[in-house]
Enzyme design. Structure first.
Site, PDB file in Angstrom:
ATOM      1  N   LYS A 202       0.850  -1.189   0.000  1.00 51.92           N
ATOM      2  CA  LYS A 202       0.000   0.000   0.000  1.00 51.92           C
ATOM      3  C   LYS A 202       0.884   1.236   0.000  1.00 51.92           C
ATOM      4  O   LYS A 202       1.699   1.428   0.904  1.00 51.92           O
ATOM      5  CB  LYS A 202      -0.913  -0.008   1.223  1.00 51.92           C
ATOM      6  CG  LYS A 202      -1.783   1.234   1.304  1.00 51.92           C
ATOM      7  CD  LYS A 202      -2.819   1.138   2.390  1.00 51.92           C
ATOM      8  CE  LYS A 202      -3.629   2.411   2.458  1.00 51.92           C
ATOM      9  NZ  LYS A 202      -4.650   2.351   3.519  1.00 51.92           N
ATOM     10  N   ARG A 212     -10.983   9.614   1.795  1.00 53.54           N
ATOM     11  CA  ARG A 212     -10.903  10.287   3.104  1.00 53.54           C
ATOM     12  C   ARG A 212     -12.080  11.231   3.284  1.00 53.54           C
ATOM     13  O   ARG A 212     -12.553  11.429   4.405  1.00 53.54           O
ATOM     14  CB  ARG A 212      -9.548  10.992   3.249  1.00 53.54           C
ATOM     15  CG  ARG A 212      -8.408   9.958   3.316  1.00 53.54           C
ATOM     16  CD  ARG A 212      -7.024  10.590   3.434  1.00 53.54           C
ATOM     17  NE  ARG A 212      -5.995   9.580   3.222  1.00 53.54           N
ATOM     18  CZ  ARG A 212      -4.712   9.841   3.030  1.00 53.54           C
ATOM     19  NH1 ARG A 212      -4.284  11.094   3.018  1.00 53.54           N
ATOM     20  NH2 ARG A 212      -3.858   8.853   2.838  1.00 53.54           N
ATOM     21  N   LYS A 225       1.198  10.058   5.495  1.00 47.67           N
ATOM     22  CA  LYS A 225       1.321   8.672   5.946  1.00 47.67           C
ATOM     23  C   LYS A 225       2.627   8.026   5.479  1.00 47.67           C
ATOM     24  O   LYS A 225       2.738   6.806   5.384  1.00 47.67           O
ATOM     25  CB  LYS A 225       0.090   7.878   5.468  1.00 47.67           C
ATOM     26  CG  LYS A 225      -1.243   8.444   6.002  1.00 47.67           C
ATOM     27  CD  LYS A 225      -2.440   7.506   5.781  1.00 47.67           C
ATOM     28  CE  LYS A 225      -3.709   8.081   6.429  1.00 47.67           C
ATOM     29  NZ  LYS A 225      -4.866   7.142   6.348  1.00 47.67           N
ATOM     30  N   GLU A 241       7.524  -6.627   1.458  1.00 45.12           N
ATOM     31  CA  GLU A 241       6.312  -6.531   2.295  1.00 45.12           C
ATOM     32  C   GLU A 241       5.399  -7.743   2.084  1.00 45.12           C
ATOM     33  O   GLU A 241       4.872  -8.318   3.042  1.00 45.12           O
ATOM     34  CB  GLU A 241       5.521  -5.262   1.950  1.00 45.12           C
ATOM     35  CG  GLU A 241       6.114  -3.975   2.473  1.00 45.12           C
ATOM     36  CD  GLU A 241       5.790  -3.736   3.948  1.00 45.12           C
ATOM     37  OE1 GLU A 241       5.221  -4.630   4.607  1.00 45.12           O
ATOM     38  OE2 GLU A 241       6.128  -2.642   4.446  1.00 45.12           O
ATOM     39  N   LYS A 256      -2.081  -1.575  -3.879  1.00 45.93           N
ATOM     40  CA  LYS A 256      -2.957  -0.410  -3.826  1.00 45.93           C
ATOM     41  C   LYS A 256      -2.149   0.877  -3.878  1.00 45.93           C
ATOM     42  O   LYS A 256      -1.149   0.960  -3.167  1.00 45.93           O
ATOM     43  CB  LYS A 256      -3.746  -0.479  -2.509  1.00 45.93           C
ATOM     44  CG  LYS A 256      -4.663   0.666  -2.251  1.00 45.93           C
ATOM     45  CD  LYS A 256      -5.229   0.553  -0.868  1.00 45.93           C
ATOM     46  CE  LYS A 256      -6.091   1.773  -0.621  1.00 45.93           C
ATOM     47  NZ  LYS A 256      -6.535   1.841   0.745  1.00 45.93           N
ATOM     48  N   SER A 282     -10.358   5.272  -4.743  1.00 44.87           N
ATOM     49  CA  SER A 282     -11.327   6.362  -4.895  1.00 44.87           C
ATOM     50  C   SER A 282     -10.914   7.400  -5.940  1.00 44.87           C
ATOM     51  O   SER A 282     -11.747   7.851  -6.729  1.00 44.87           O
ATOM     52  CB  SER A 282     -11.539   7.037  -3.549  1.00 44.87           C
ATOM     53  OG  SER A 282     -10.319   7.500  -3.015  1.00 44.87           O
ATOM     54  N   TYR A 321     -15.153   0.654  -6.759  1.00 42.70           N
ATOM     55  CA  TYR A 321     -16.427   1.348  -6.544  1.00 42.70           C
ATOM     56  C   TYR A 321     -17.339   1.186  -7.756  1.00 42.70           C
ATOM     57  O   TYR A 321     -18.528   1.472  -7.662  1.00 42.70           O
ATOM     58  CB  TYR A 321     -16.164   2.833  -6.248  1.00 42.70           C
ATOM     59  CG  TYR A 321     -15.289   3.001  -5.032  1.00 42.70           C
ATOM     60  CD1 TYR A 321     -15.826   2.861  -3.757  1.00 42.70           C
ATOM     61  CD2 TYR A 321     -13.917   3.207  -5.147  1.00 42.70           C
ATOM     62  CE1 TYR A 321     -15.013   2.950  -2.630  1.00 42.70           C
ATOM     63  CE2 TYR A 321     -13.099   3.299  -4.034  1.00 42.70           C
ATOM     64  CZ  TYR A 321     -13.655   3.168  -2.778  1.00 42.70           C
ATOM     65  OH  TYR A 321     -12.854   3.248  -1.672  1.00 42.70           O
TER      66      TYR A 321
HETATM   67  C1  PBG Z   1      -7.515   3.514   5.471  1.00 44.83           C
HETATM   68  C2  PBG Z   1      -7.803   3.212   4.065  1.00 44.83           C
HETATM   69  C3  PBG Z   1      -7.586   4.068   2.986  1.00 44.83           C
HETATM   70  C4  PBG Z   1      -8.121   3.421   1.883  1.00 44.83           C
HETATM   71  C5  PBG Z   1      -8.617   2.188   2.299  1.00 44.83           C
HETATM   72  N1  PBG Z   1      -8.397   2.063   3.651  1.00 44.83           N
HETATM   73  C6  PBG Z   1      -7.047   5.438   2.911  1.00 44.83           C
HETATM   74  C7  PBG Z   1      -5.756   5.761   3.502  1.00 44.83           C
HETATM   75  O1  PBG Z   1      -4.903   4.912   3.770  1.00 44.83           O
HETATM   76  O2  PBG Z   1      -5.566   6.950   3.728  1.00 44.83           O
HETATM   77  C8  PBG Z   1      -8.158   4.037   0.502  1.00 44.83           C
HETATM   78  C9  PBG Z   1      -9.275   3.609  -0.357  1.00 44.83           C
HETATM   79  C10 PBG Z   1      -9.547   4.485  -1.525  1.00 44.83           C
HETATM   80  O3  PBG Z   1      -8.908   5.538  -1.765  1.00 44.83           O
HETATM   81  O4  PBG Z   1     -10.472   4.128  -2.261  1.00 44.83           O
HETATM   82  N2  PBG Z   1      -6.509   2.862   6.085  1.00 44.83           N
END
Ligand code: PBG
Length: 333
Positions: A202, A212, A225, A241, A256, A282, A321
């Protein structure tokens, strides 16, 4: 190139493309509703729906409407949903303790969906961000996201979700060592069959912005992050990882975001040959949807083409989505 078997005019690549039946016959990948996991946002209330402004076409749903929407997804052949709560800001604290409240919004949603739609898989994110007043996936102390203390919180969250009936725990937090701790705790609690889909690779991505907004964690987030999510420059580190998460007991792994990281997806699938998922996040949804709504792109066709790209790059499944839109389009043919 030694795979060139012949030359023009004996070889004409267009022959196989000439008719629809022939194109179907030589098609190398196939997309089906079985490939999709549908992420859905949950809110409190009855018969309540709220549009997510940065994700046109996506709504946060109260639990009753969620159950109806999940039943529709099941009817379209979608095998699983991932539930994400939009938590009331008054419940967010620095220790994120609402995350393991057995009656929190997401646990109630899991119980309701399992009862209403027993033949679809239910998956929950394991991370503190929806419950944390700092907006981070882990606990913040003196400006640092602390690893080992966060793991204890994540384990409690995992058990609360599993007790509620969640069948897949999906740690999206990127803390070190959390998969092993979750596996041991699940087994000790009699949840041997709860699967772990690890968000292994990720990345610290700007493509998560609309998510968010949807869960309401963006406003609270202080800083970024980057001390836990991967640097977009790295792919060897992603393999490292994945190796660690598999060694700790992950059943499935994930890459991701999706479209900008197809190279990582292909490397992970080739290196490990395990069930490999990808999150079409998203921001990727928002881009295609916005262009579609403006008449600049054909939304449905670019969605199907993007989802096929994930299959081609080695994905066994895709969190998207667009799952319901795509499943409907595939059904129409
Ligand atoms: C939270 C989380 C995130 C997503 C899934 N779980 C956002 C982040 O890490 O800030 C992102 C999903 C998306 O953007 O569709 N841990």
């Amino acid at each position: 190139m030694d795979f060139v078997r012949g030359q023009f005019p004996q070889t004409r690549m267009r022959r196989n493309r000439w008719d629809d039946w022939s194109r179907r016959m030589v098609s190398e990948n196939r997309l089906s509703a079985d490939d999709f996991i549908w992420p859905v946002f949950v809110i409190e209330g009855d018969n309540a729906r709220e549009p997510v402004p940065s994700m046109p076409g996506v709504e946060r749903l109260s639990i009753d409407l969620l159950c109806a929407a999940v039943a529709e997804a099941r009817d379209l052949g979608i095998p699983a949903v991932a539930l994400f709560p939009n938590v009331d800001p008054s419940l967010k604290t620095p220790d994120a303790r609402e995350a393991w409240n057995p009656d929190n919004l997401v646990c109630r949603a899991v119980r309701a969906v399992r009862a209403a739609v027993p033949d679809i898989g239910v998956m929950c994110d394991v991370a503190l961000d929806p419950f944390n007043s700092d907006g981070h996936d882990g606990i913040v102390r003196d400006g640092e996201i602390v690893n080992d203390e966060t793991i204890e919180a994540l384990v409690k969250q995992t058990l609360a979700q599993a007790d509620a009936g969640s069948q897949v725990a999906a740690p999206s937090d990127m803390m070190d060592g959390r998969v092993g701790a979750m596996r041991r705790a699940l087994d000790a609690a009699g949840h041997q069959n709860v699967r772990i889909m690890a968000y292994s690779a990720k990345y610290a991505s700007a493509f998560y912005g609309p998510f968010r907004d949807a869960v309401g964690s963006g406003g609270a987030l202080k800083g970024d992050k980057k001390t836990y999510q991967l640097d977009p420059a790295n792919t060897d580190e992603a393999l490292h990882e994945v190796a660690l998460d598999l060694a700790e007991g992950a059943d499935m792994v994930m890459v991701k975001p999706g479209l900008p990281y197809l190279d990582v997806l292909r490397r992970v699938k080739d290196a490990f040959g395990v069930p490999t998922f990808v999150y079409n996040v998203s921001g990727e949804y928002a881009m295609l949807r916005a262009a579609g709504d403006n008449g600049w792109l054909d939304y449905e066709r670019v969605v199907l083409e993007s989802l096929m790209a994930f299959k081609r790059a080695g994905a066994d499944g895709i969190l998207t989505y667009s799952a319901v839109d795509a499943a409907r389009a595939l059904r129409r043919g």
